[in-house]
Design a protein around this motif. Structure first.
Motif, PDB file in Angstrom:
ATOM      1  N   GLU A  83       0.874  -1.176   0.000  1.00  0.00           N
ATOM      2  CA  GLU A  83       0.000   0.000   0.000  1.00  0.00           C
ATOM      3  C   GLU A  83       0.910   1.225   0.000  1.00  0.00           C
ATOM      4  O   GLU A  83       1.654   1.453   0.952  1.00  0.00           O
ATOM      5  CB  GLU A  83      -0.912  -0.021   1.226  1.00  0.00           C
ATOM      6  CG  GLU A  83      -2.141   0.881   1.118  1.00  0.00           C
ATOM      7  CD  GLU A  83      -1.804   2.358   1.146  1.00  0.00           C
ATOM      8  OE1 GLU A  83      -2.266   3.095   0.243  1.00  0.00           O
ATOM      9  OE2 GLU A  83      -1.075   2.778   2.079  1.00  0.00           O
ATOM     10  N   GLN A 110      -5.085  -6.792   1.044  1.00  0.00           N
ATOM     11  CA  GLN A 110      -6.119  -6.041   0.333  1.00  0.00           C
ATOM     12  C   GLN A 110      -7.313  -6.949   0.054  1.00  0.00           C
ATOM     13  O   GLN A 110      -7.167  -8.036  -0.498  1.00  0.00           O
ATOM     14  CB  GLN A 110      -5.579  -5.490  -0.985  1.00  0.00           C
ATOM     15  CG  GLN A 110      -6.631  -4.772  -1.820  1.00  0.00           C
ATOM     16  CD  GLN A 110      -6.074  -4.259  -3.131  1.00  0.00           C
ATOM     17  OE1 GLN A 110      -4.900  -3.900  -3.234  1.00  0.00           O
ATOM     18  NE2 GLN A 110      -6.916  -4.225  -4.154  1.00  0.00           N
ATOM     19  N   SER A 116     -10.880  -6.512  -1.958  1.00  0.00           N
ATOM     20  CA  SER A 116     -11.604  -5.601  -2.852  1.00  0.00           C
ATOM     21  C   SER A 116     -13.024  -6.109  -3.093  1.00  0.00           C
ATOM     22  O   SER A 116     -13.229  -7.298  -3.355  1.00  0.00           O
ATOM     23  CB  SER A 116     -10.876  -5.474  -4.193  1.00  0.00           C
ATOM     24  OG  SER A 116      -9.577  -4.951  -4.003  1.00  0.00           O
ATOM     25  N   TRP A 135     -13.114  -3.005 -11.975  1.00  0.00           N
ATOM     26  CA  TRP A 135     -12.338  -4.218 -11.703  1.00  0.00           C
ATOM     27  C   TRP A 135     -10.946  -4.179 -12.353  1.00  0.00           C
ATOM     28  O   TRP A 135     -10.165  -5.102 -12.213  1.00  0.00           O
ATOM     29  CB  TRP A 135     -13.095  -5.459 -12.174  1.00  0.00           C
ATOM     30  CG  TRP A 135     -13.451  -5.464 -13.627  1.00  0.00           C
ATOM     31  CD1 TRP A 135     -12.642  -5.828 -14.670  1.00  0.00           C
ATOM     32  CD2 TRP A 135     -14.699  -5.087 -14.218  1.00  0.00           C
ATOM     33  NE1 TRP A 135     -13.302  -5.687 -15.858  1.00  0.00           N
ATOM     34  CE2 TRP A 135     -14.578  -5.245 -15.618  1.00  0.00           C
ATOM     35  CE3 TRP A 135     -15.916  -4.634 -13.688  1.00  0.00           C
ATOM     36  CZ2 TRP A 135     -15.620  -4.953 -16.483  1.00  0.00           C
ATOM     37  CZ3 TRP A 135     -16.940  -4.343 -14.562  1.00  0.00           C
ATOM     38  CH2 TRP A 135     -16.795  -4.503 -15.939  1.00  0.00           C
ATOM     39  N   SER A 157      -7.452   1.209  -8.710  1.00  0.00           N
ATOM     40  CA  SER A 157      -7.195   1.585  -7.324  1.00  0.00           C
ATOM     41  C   SER A 157      -6.219   2.745  -7.218  1.00  0.00           C
ATOM     42  O   SER A 157      -6.237   3.494  -6.236  1.00  0.00           O
ATOM     43  CB  SER A 157      -6.654   0.377  -6.547  1.00  0.00           C
ATOM     44  OG  SER A 157      -6.430   0.706  -5.193  1.00  0.00           O
ATOM     45  N   TYR A 195      -9.645   2.132   4.032  1.00  0.00           N
ATOM     46  CA  TYR A 195     -10.554   1.733   2.962  1.00  0.00           C
ATOM     47  C   TYR A 195     -10.558   2.816   1.894  1.00  0.00           C
ATOM     48  O   TYR A 195     -10.388   4.001   2.192  1.00  0.00           O
ATOM     49  CB  TYR A 195     -11.972   1.428   3.473  1.00  0.00           C
ATOM     50  CG  TYR A 195     -12.791   2.611   3.935  1.00  0.00           C
ATOM     51  CD1 TYR A 195     -13.598   3.325   3.052  1.00  0.00           C
ATOM     52  CD2 TYR A 195     -12.785   2.997   5.274  1.00  0.00           C
ATOM     53  CE1 TYR A 195     -14.363   4.399   3.485  1.00  0.00           C
ATOM     54  CE2 TYR A 195     -13.549   4.065   5.720  1.00  0.00           C
ATOM     55  CZ  TYR A 195     -14.344   4.757   4.816  1.00  0.00           C
ATOM     56  OH  TYR A 195     -15.100   5.815   5.247  1.00  0.00           O
ATOM     57  N   ARG A 242     -16.196   0.429  -6.661  1.00  0.00           N
ATOM     58  CA  ARG A 242     -15.470  -0.606  -5.935  1.00  0.00           C
ATOM     59  C   ARG A 242     -14.925   0.014  -4.649  1.00  0.00           C
ATOM     60  O   ARG A 242     -14.631   1.217  -4.595  1.00  0.00           O
ATOM     61  CB  ARG A 242     -14.336  -1.104  -6.832  1.00  0.00           C
ATOM     62  CG  ARG A 242     -13.300  -1.957  -6.156  1.00  0.00           C
ATOM     63  CD  ARG A 242     -12.298  -2.411  -7.198  1.00  0.00           C
ATOM     64  NE  ARG A 242     -10.967  -2.545  -6.644  1.00  0.00           N
ATOM     65  CZ  ARG A 242      -9.892  -2.809  -7.365  1.00  0.00           C
ATOM     66  NH1 ARG A 242      -9.999  -2.921  -8.680  1.00  0.00           N
ATOM     67  NH2 ARG A 242      -8.722  -2.927  -6.798  1.00  0.00           N
ATOM     68  N   ASP A 273     -11.846  -0.866  -1.756  1.00  0.00           N
ATOM     69  CA  ASP A 273     -10.713  -1.688  -1.324  1.00  0.00           C
ATOM     70  C   ASP A 273     -10.491  -1.488   0.170  1.00  0.00           C
ATOM     71  O   ASP A 273     -10.490  -0.352   0.655  1.00  0.00           O
ATOM     72  CB  ASP A 273      -9.431  -1.292  -2.059  1.00  0.00           C
ATOM     73  CG  ASP A 273      -9.458  -1.648  -3.532  1.00  0.00           C
ATOM     74  OD1 ASP A 273     -10.344  -2.431  -3.931  1.00  0.00           O
ATOM     75  OD2 ASP A 273      -8.592  -1.152  -4.277  1.00  0.00           O
TER      76      ASP A 273
END
Length: 224
Positions: A82, A92, A94, A127, A132, A152, A187, A189
């Motif tokens: 990260e 992680q 997701s 996706w 991210s 998050y 999404r 994470d």
């Protein structure tokens, strides 16, 4: 019950749909065209109402558990570096939300907000591996009693064009409470300590503020 972020678009859509239905009755003589236009308008209104629904969730708060922050499907469980906040390895998890999922973001744990930052960015499909780091997103870090700092990240998808984040630095937050909203596909994470005991599997469907994503190793060992 509908989320407050959808109030304006729901009211606007309702007015437009009612207008179309009335005008179609007066100005369109072709029966199939008139009814087709009215049905399509009603379906759009139903989809908008469905998207902004905000079901009430009764949460049994637990410091030893990280709950799912959103409804959706687990698309990744992996050890990663990260790079924004921890600059170290984390687990992680997701969760991908399709347009038919509830899009309310809920706090995955109780604690103190230490970090909250918005990033403008691209709108790759949610996706996509690089979404991210490259998509519009917010990063929130909560200091929790049992897990320490957890992170998050809300990530906009190809359809999403606005992320709403309520987390403010210094604020004390409660597990399961409303933390924000992502409009039209997205999404989230989670970045958890390496010693967390992950309790979900890849492709598993999860429910926000209900499904346990991870527990502390101590709790896991006691249960075993």
């Amino acid at each position: 019950m509908f989320h407050r972020e959808g109030q304006r678009i729901i009211i606007t859509t309702f007015i437009i749909v009612c207008t179309i239905i009335v005008l179609a009755n007066y100005f369109i003589d072709i029966t199939w065209l008139k009814f087709g236009l009215q049905i399509i308008s009603l379906l759009i209104l139903i989809l908008i109402l469905q998207f902004f629904r905000n079901p009430k969730r009764n949460v049994s708060k637990n410091f030893d558990e990280i709950l799912a922050p959103v409804d959706g499907k687990v698309v990744a469980i992996e050890e990663v570096e990260e790079t924004e906040y921890f600059k170290a390895k984390r687990i992680q998890v997701s969760i991908f939300m399709s347009p038919i999922n509830v899009h309310v973001t809920r706090y995955p744990a109780s604690g103190l907000v230490k970090f909250s930052k918005y990033h403008a960015g691209k709108y790759l499909v949610a996706w996509h591996p690089k979404s991210s780091e490259e998509n519009e997103r917010t990063t929130i870090v909560i200091n929790t009693p049992k897990f320490g700092d957890i992170l998050y990240r809300q990530i906009a998808g190809a359809l999403a064009r606005r992320i709403v984040n309520y987390a403010e630095v210094g604020e004390s937050v409660q597990q399961g409470e409303d933390a924000g909203f992502i409009k039209f596909g997205s999404r989230v994470d989670l970045f958890l300590p390496l010693d967390s005991a992950i309790t979900v599997k890849l492709h598993q469907k999860v429910t926000g503020a209900k499904t346990c994503i991870a527990t502390t190793r101590v709790k896991k060992e006691n249960e075993d």
